[in-house]
Enzyme design. Structure first.
Site, PDB file in Angstrom:
ATOM      1  N   HIS A   1     -41.067   4.186 -35.246  1.00 12.92           N
ATOM      2  CA  HIS A   1     -42.035   5.136 -34.707  1.00 12.92           C
ATOM      3  C   HIS A   1     -42.217   4.931 -33.212  1.00 12.92           C
ATOM      4  O   HIS A   1     -42.060   3.825 -32.703  1.00 12.92           O
ATOM      5  CB  HIS A   1     -43.380   5.022 -35.440  1.00 12.92           C
ATOM      6  CG  HIS A   1     -44.090   3.722 -35.213  1.00 12.92           C
ATOM      7  ND1 HIS A   1     -45.155   3.605 -34.352  1.00 12.92           N
ATOM      8  CD2 HIS A   1     -43.876   2.483 -35.718  1.00 12.92           C
ATOM      9  CE1 HIS A   1     -45.572   2.350 -34.354  1.00 12.92           C
ATOM     10  NE2 HIS A   1     -44.811   1.642 -35.176  1.00 12.92           N
TER      11      HIS A   1
ATOM     12  N   ASP B   1     -47.182  -0.820 -39.056  1.00 13.95           N
ATOM     13  CA  ASP B   1     -48.226  -0.089 -38.327  1.00 13.95           C
ATOM     14  C   ASP B   1     -49.064   0.780 -39.271  1.00 13.95           C
ATOM     15  O   ASP B   1     -48.530   1.573 -40.052  1.00 13.95           O
ATOM     16  CB  ASP B   1     -47.557   0.792 -37.261  1.00 13.95           C
ATOM     17  CG  ASP B   1     -48.559   1.333 -36.255  1.00 13.95           C
ATOM     18  OD1 ASP B   1     -48.464   0.974 -35.075  1.00 13.95           O
ATOM     19  OD2 ASP B   1     -49.449   2.112 -36.668  1.00 13.95           O
TER      20      ASP B   1
ATOM     21  N   CYS C   1     -42.240   0.426 -40.345  1.00  8.47           N
ATOM     22  CA  CYS C   1     -43.059  -0.530 -39.607  1.00  8.47           C
ATOM     23  C   CYS C   1     -44.395  -0.720 -40.336  1.00  8.47           C
ATOM     24  O   CYS C   1     -44.890   0.200 -40.988  1.00  8.47           O
ATOM     25  CB  CYS C   1     -43.302  -0.025 -38.184  1.00  8.47           C
ATOM     26  SG  CYS C   1     -44.223  -1.206 -37.153  1.00  8.47           S
TER      27      CYS C   1
ATOM     28  N   CYS D   1     -44.487   1.988 -30.764  1.00  2.00           N
ATOM     29  CA  CYS D   1     -44.534   0.805 -31.634  1.00  2.00           C
ATOM     30  C   CYS D   1     -44.953  -0.440 -30.826  1.00  2.00           C
ATOM     31  O   CYS D   1     -44.321  -0.793 -29.833  1.00  2.00           O
ATOM     32  CB  CYS D   1     -43.167   0.582 -32.270  1.00  2.00           C
ATOM     33  SG  CYS D   1     -43.114  -0.829 -33.392  1.00  2.00           S
TER      34      CYS D   1
ATOM     35  N   ARG E   1     -50.671   3.307 -38.847  1.00  2.00           N
ATOM     36  CA  ARG E   1     -50.661   4.757 -38.635  1.00  2.00           C
ATOM     37  C   ARG E   1     -49.450   5.445 -39.251  1.00  2.00           C
ATOM     38  O   ARG E   1     -49.284   6.654 -39.115  1.00  2.00           O
ATOM     39  CB  ARG E   1     -50.702   5.045 -37.129  1.00  2.00           C
ATOM     40  CG  ARG E   1     -51.965   4.543 -36.451  1.00  2.00           C
ATOM     41  CD  ARG E   1     -51.804   4.485 -34.953  1.00  2.00           C
ATOM     42  NE  ARG E   1     -50.792   3.499 -34.549  1.00  2.00           N
ATOM     43  CZ  ARG E   1     -50.461   3.262 -33.272  1.00  2.00           C
ATOM     44  NH1 ARG E   1     -51.045   3.944 -32.303  1.00  2.00           N
ATOM     45  NH2 ARG E   1     -49.550   2.358 -32.997  1.00  2.00           N
TER      46      ARG E   1
HETATM   47 CO    CO Z   1     -44.565  -0.390 -35.102  1.00  2.00          CO
END
Ligand code: CO
Length: 220
Positions: free
Chosen positions: A99, A45, A43, A102, A47
């Site tokens: 994750h 993302d 992803c 999400c 993090r």
């Molecule tokens: Co995500």
């Protein structure tokens, strides 16, 4: 240049100096070739940075990231990455990594994306539809997001296996395994969702085994 951007360039200079001091040949070795053994499909993302959480150095992992770590059969961007990784770099492992928590999954469940994102997240809603009764059986909103994120890993990893690129590689007896992991933001740990498929594995039984593992983790 704003302060915010200057900070990145300063960090970069400090990092390059540090690496060169540690190993004077560091950059020249990377210059010669990249030979990663892993393709990470994760992803976007911020993090979930592939190299950092797996302790891999530059040159060790080929990375593709998009919102919701989706492998869509008509997405030329993702397919080109898989093709490049499997055919040219000859990676040994493709790992689809979702994750918990999400935002893409959360928006898909809320039907709240709007705009272009709505079309992209539609693929996550397809996953939800495919596992409707299981997803509906979980009432806690956060738990539901995490469960759908895990089911999505299973489905996207299956899509990798069903791509013509991977099927063709297996026909050539390439040493290539497709796996699925989920990352927990809570403790920084990667969890195997029990999906590990190579050219000799029956995809349907691998899917069933992974689904059973995910169900059991949610007491279902
Ligand atoms: Co995500």
């Amino acid at each position: 240049m704003t302060q915010r951007l200057q900070r990145l360039l300063d960090n970069n200079r400090a990092w390059a100096r540090h690496e060169a001091e540690r190993d004077p040949a560091y950059f020249s070795k990377l210059l010669d070739q990249q030979a990663p053994e892993y393709l990470w499909i994760g992803c976007s993302d911020s993090r979930v940075p592939a190299n950092q959480i797996t302790g891999l150095a530059p040159g060790e992992v080929f990375v593709h990231r998009n919102v919701g770590n989706l492998v869509v059969h008509t997405d030329l961007n993702c397919l080109a990455v898989i093709d490049f990784a499997v055919d040219l770099l000859q990676v040994r492992h493709v790992i689809v990594v979702g994750h918990h928590g999400c935002s893409g999954v959360r928006m898909a469940l809320r039907r709240s994306a709007g705009g272009l994102a709505e079309h992209w997240l539609r693929h996550l809603q397809d996953v939800q539809g495919r596992h409707a009764s299981l997803v509906e059986s979980v009432t806690d909103a956060d738990e539901k997001v995490n469960l759908l994120a895990e089911l999505n890993v299973l489905e996207q990893a299956s899509n990798v296996c069903e791509s013509t690129i991977v099927r063709e590689a297996w026909r050539r007896h390439a040493d290539l395994t497709v796996s699925g992991w989920i990352y927990s933001l809570r403790d920084g740990l990667l969890i195997d969702v029990g999906f590990n498929v190579d050219g000799h594995t029956d995809l349907d039984s691998a899917r069933a085994a992974s689904l059973a593992l995910i169900r059991s983790r949610y007491g279902r």
